[in-house]
Design an enzyme around this catalytic site. Structure first.
Site, PDB file in Angstrom:
ATOM      1  CG  ASP A  91      -0.147  -4.004   2.709  1.00 45.22           C
ATOM      2  OD1 ASP A  91       0.462  -3.419   1.687  1.00 45.22           O
ATOM      3  OD2 ASP A  91      -0.407  -3.543   4.027  1.00 45.22           O
ATOM      4  CG  HIS A 128      -0.186   0.405   2.313  1.00 43.77           C
ATOM      5  ND1 HIS A 128       0.014  -0.642   3.495  1.00 43.77           N
ATOM      6  CD2 HIS A 128      -0.153   1.422   3.132  1.00 43.77           C
ATOM      7  CE1 HIS A 128       0.399  -0.334   4.483  1.00 43.77           C
ATOM      8  NE2 HIS A 128       0.625   1.110   4.364  1.00 43.77           N
TER       9      HIS A 128
END
Length: 254
Positions: free
Chosen positions: A118, A90
């Protein structure tokens, strides 16, 4: 010659050859060396010119837990890999440029996955050297030995660029946790009783024996008032991104 301004001159370096009692100037051309010597006030007879195409530059280390900057955010390094480092997905998309904590151009995201996962990796330029270290913020570094998975209940520690006065430690509470962020769900995360703050994203989770565990993803707590028993932070396990990089012939730096 220390007072001479060299920014506009193609001079690589200079030093005194004590045995010959001469100043040696390394430069891309003899005329540049002569101008440099003249500006310094040194007699041309005391100067020896050595042709050099070298272009000296500063070099910097990639260290886990330390800050780096994207075009939008300040995030943290997790662990160094050959040619770069891993971090949170992210924090940036593929191709996005990065700078180090010192604002020097560093590299770009070579790959990124978020949500669902992620993780991301950043490919660095030649000014940056990956190291097997995580900054413990007490004047010492943790050397990373590998990435053997620690079981639930194990004590682990986190380092990040925002909470950079110490490392923060606690037990792994769960593995294979799905977290529902506003941007979407992320699966397979590690949950640990450790605090974190914005900007710690991407940072390192590791055992006290130096085994890499995870990449800081998100938190439901804060380190503002220290760490409490209810502080919870979530981490992307390192194995998936390391497997992807292994297919490129790249490994965790240990």
């Amino acid at each position: 010659m220390t007072g001479v301004q060299t920014c506009a001159l193609p001079i690589s370096s200079w030093y005194v050859d004590a045995a010959a009692n001469r100043v040696v100037v390394q430069a891309s051309s003899k005329s540049a060396a002569q101008r440099f010597a003249k500006a310094s006030g040194v007699s041309a007879a005391q100067v020896r010119y050595v042709r050099s195409a070298a272009k000296p530059r500063l070099v910097y280390d990639i260290v886990g837990g330390e800050r780096y900057w994207t075009t939008q955010y300040g995030c943290s390094v997790a662990f160094a890999v050959q040619g770069g480092f891993i971090t949170a997905g992210h924090c940036g998309k593929q191709g996005e440029q990065t700078k180090g904590a010192n604002q020097v151009a560093q590299g770009s995201f070579g790959g990124s996955s978020f949500p669902g996962d992620d993780y991301a990796w950043v490919d660095v330029n030649s000014q940056w050297t990956p190291t097997p270290k995580v900054n413990k913020y007490d004047g010492s570094f943790q050397t990373i030995q590998g990435a053997v998975e620690a079981p639930v209940g194990s004590r682990v520690c986190r380092a990040g660029g925002t909470t950079n006065t110490q490392i923060w430690c606690g037990p792994i509470q769960q593995r294979n946790v799905t977290v529902n962020y506003q941007e979407g769900a992320v699966n397979g995360l590690i949950q640990a009783n450790i605090c974190a703050d914005p900007g710690d994203s991407g940072g390192a989770l590791f055992t006290e024996a130096g085994q890499a565990q995870g990449i800081t993803s998100g938190t439901s707590g804060t380190c503002d008032n220290g760490q409490g028993s209810d502080d919870t932070t979530y981490f992307q396990p390192v194995d998936e991104v390391l497997q992807i990089l292994a297919q490129q012939g790249r490994e965790l730096v240990t």
